[in-house]
Design an enzyme around this catalytic site. Structure first.
Site, PDB file in Angstrom:
ATOM      1  N   HIS A 157       0.802  -1.221   0.000  1.00 34.56           N
ATOM      2  CA  HIS A 157       0.000   0.000   0.000  1.00 34.56           C
ATOM      3  C   HIS A 157       0.840   1.279   0.000  1.00 34.56           C
ATOM      4  CE1 HIS A 157      -3.766  -2.210   1.769  1.00 34.56           C
ATOM      5  NE2 HIS A 157      -3.238  -2.843   0.727  1.00 34.56           N
ATOM      6  N   TYR A 258     -12.801  10.241   4.449  1.00 35.65           N
ATOM      7  CA  TYR A 258     -13.436   9.166   3.684  1.00 35.65           C
ATOM      8  C   TYR A 258     -13.585   7.877   4.482  1.00 35.65           C
ATOM      9  CZ  TYR A 258     -13.530  12.338  -0.186  1.00 35.65           C
ATOM     10  OH  TYR A 258     -13.833  13.423  -0.972  1.00 35.65           O
ATOM     11  N   TYR A 269      -9.558  -8.730   6.161  1.00 33.14           N
ATOM     12  CA  TYR A 269      -9.184 -10.038   5.618  1.00 33.14           C
ATOM     13  C   TYR A 269      -9.244 -11.148   6.659  1.00 33.14           C
ATOM     14  CZ  TYR A 269      -7.863  -8.195   1.087  1.00 33.14           C
ATOM     15  OH  TYR A 269      -7.904  -7.615  -0.158  1.00 33.14           O
TER      16      TYR A 269
END
Length: 382
Positions: A157, A258, A269
């Site tokens: 990421h 957000y 996960y």
């Protein structure tokens, strides 16, 4: 250097795979029917990541391991560009985005991003150099403009997408590095969209400085931001990979939160649930989300030159979905459009000067990634 004879083919239809799975060898399956474009296989690269067009129609293409090429307008010739710093290419790291300055015709500035190792772990870097053309192209006067903070351990990421606004500001994405909480940390740049001046310093007037945020932060609460583009009206669109489910397209507004990792349309996960955006109206919700996921790669806004019906729409590369995705945009609203099976992981879509859509296949773990050119059905191959 390999130069592949351009041929018109239809890319194969293959079922989706896990994000990290290897892609098929080119040409390994039968083509799907009913695609609204013809596909020209132009060239082959080693795990390419991003591309951009120069004013003369040539392309700059990055490869994950740390190579930059300048490629002829027909894709048949390439030259390696010297001057690229060493990159940390493990996992999702590597040499990432490449964008030219709006004033490239006079200043020759090329901006790029890459992952590096440093104090505390790894992070994503924004840098630029002066493109010097010739028999041996080179980026000279390469300088680091911005480093994500903090550097952390791990190889996921990084994000690292770059986009210039019409007023000359540079927007830069920093992923949350699979650490979750930094996306909400006001002092960190991780999990944020940043607004910078073209020299990499925080732009004056950023909306969250008075609230104690890092002065570069424009919006926050993001996960892995792998696509960033302005439309013709100046709206900033961004897509990001969600966790297990919940890939998103967002309209980026100044100072907005957000929500990640507090809310998401997907789950962790490990199976732990995350509340949906609808449960927390104080967070900015996505314009479009996907579950099952598409695993979005790059993003572009289409001009409509060859397909007028798609003017202003978003195009997204699908990785695990092995697809090209169109998002139908109406002003500041968006909804799902088409999802075309491509048979390979699509890392990057980009529009050429004539309105053709160019794609880079991700290549997965087998190291290959074709450069494809999409044109309307019945148009001449060139």
């Amino acid at each position: 250097m390999r130069s592949i004879l351009a041929v018109v083919v239809l890319v194969p239809l293959v079922a989706g795979c896990d994000v990290g799975a290897a892609s098929q060898a080119p040409g390994a399956a039968q083509p799907p029917a009913n695609l609204p474009f013809q596909i020209q296989v132009v060239a082959d690269f080693e795990s390419p990541w991003a591309m951009t067009f120069l004013p003369d129609g040539r392309m700059l293409i990055t490869e994950k391991a740390g190579t930059l090429y300048v490629v002829s307008a027909d894709g048949q010739q390439r030259k390696r560009v010297d001057g690229i710093p060493a990159v940390a290419s493990e996992g999702q790291g590597g040499f990432m985005d490449v964008v030219v300055h709006p004033g490239f015709a006079t200043n020759r500035l090329v901006y790029f991003s890459y992952a590096e190792a440093g104090q505390g772990g790894k992070g994503v870097v924004l840098a630029r150099g002066v493109f010097v053309d010739g028999e041996q192209p080179v980026l000279q006067k390469v300088e680091t403009l911005f480093r994500a903070s903090p550097y952390v351990d791990g190889n996921g990421h990084f994000s690292g997408r770059i986009a210039f606004s019409s007023d000359g500001h540079l927007f830069f994405t920093n992923g949350e590095r699979q650490k979750f909480d930094p996306a909400q940390d006001p002092k960190a740049t991780l999990g944020k969209v940043l607004r910078l001046q073209d020299d990499g310093t925080p732009a004056p007037g950023n909306p969250l400085v008075a609230k104690g945020f890092h002065p570069a932060v424009w919006s926050y609460g993001h996960r892995n931001l792998l696509g960033l583009a302005f439309d013709a009206s100046g709206n900033l669109w961004k897509q990001e990979m969600g966790p297990r489910g919940g890939d998103e397209v967002n309209l980026i507004l100044p100072g907005r939160n957000y929500g990640y990792p507090i809310v998401s349309d997907g789950d962790h996960y490990d199976g732990k649930s995350i509340p949906d955006h609808a449960t927390r109206p104080e967070f900015e919700k996505p314009k479009v989300s996907w579950n099952p996921v598409i695993s979005p790669g790059g993003l572009m806004v289409y001009s409509g030159k060859l397909w007028p019906q798609w003017k202003g729409d978003l195009f997204i590369g699908g990785l695990s979905s092995q697809s090209l995705i169109r998002v139908d945009v109406d002003g500041t609203n968006a909804r799902k459009g088409d999802q075309w099976p491509m048979g390979q992981r699509i890392r990057e879509p980009e529009e050429g000067p004539d309105g053709a859509i160019w794609l880079l296949e991700d290549g997965g773990r087998d190291g290959q990634g074709r450069l494809l050119k999409l044109t309307p059905l019945g148009s001449a191959s060139r």
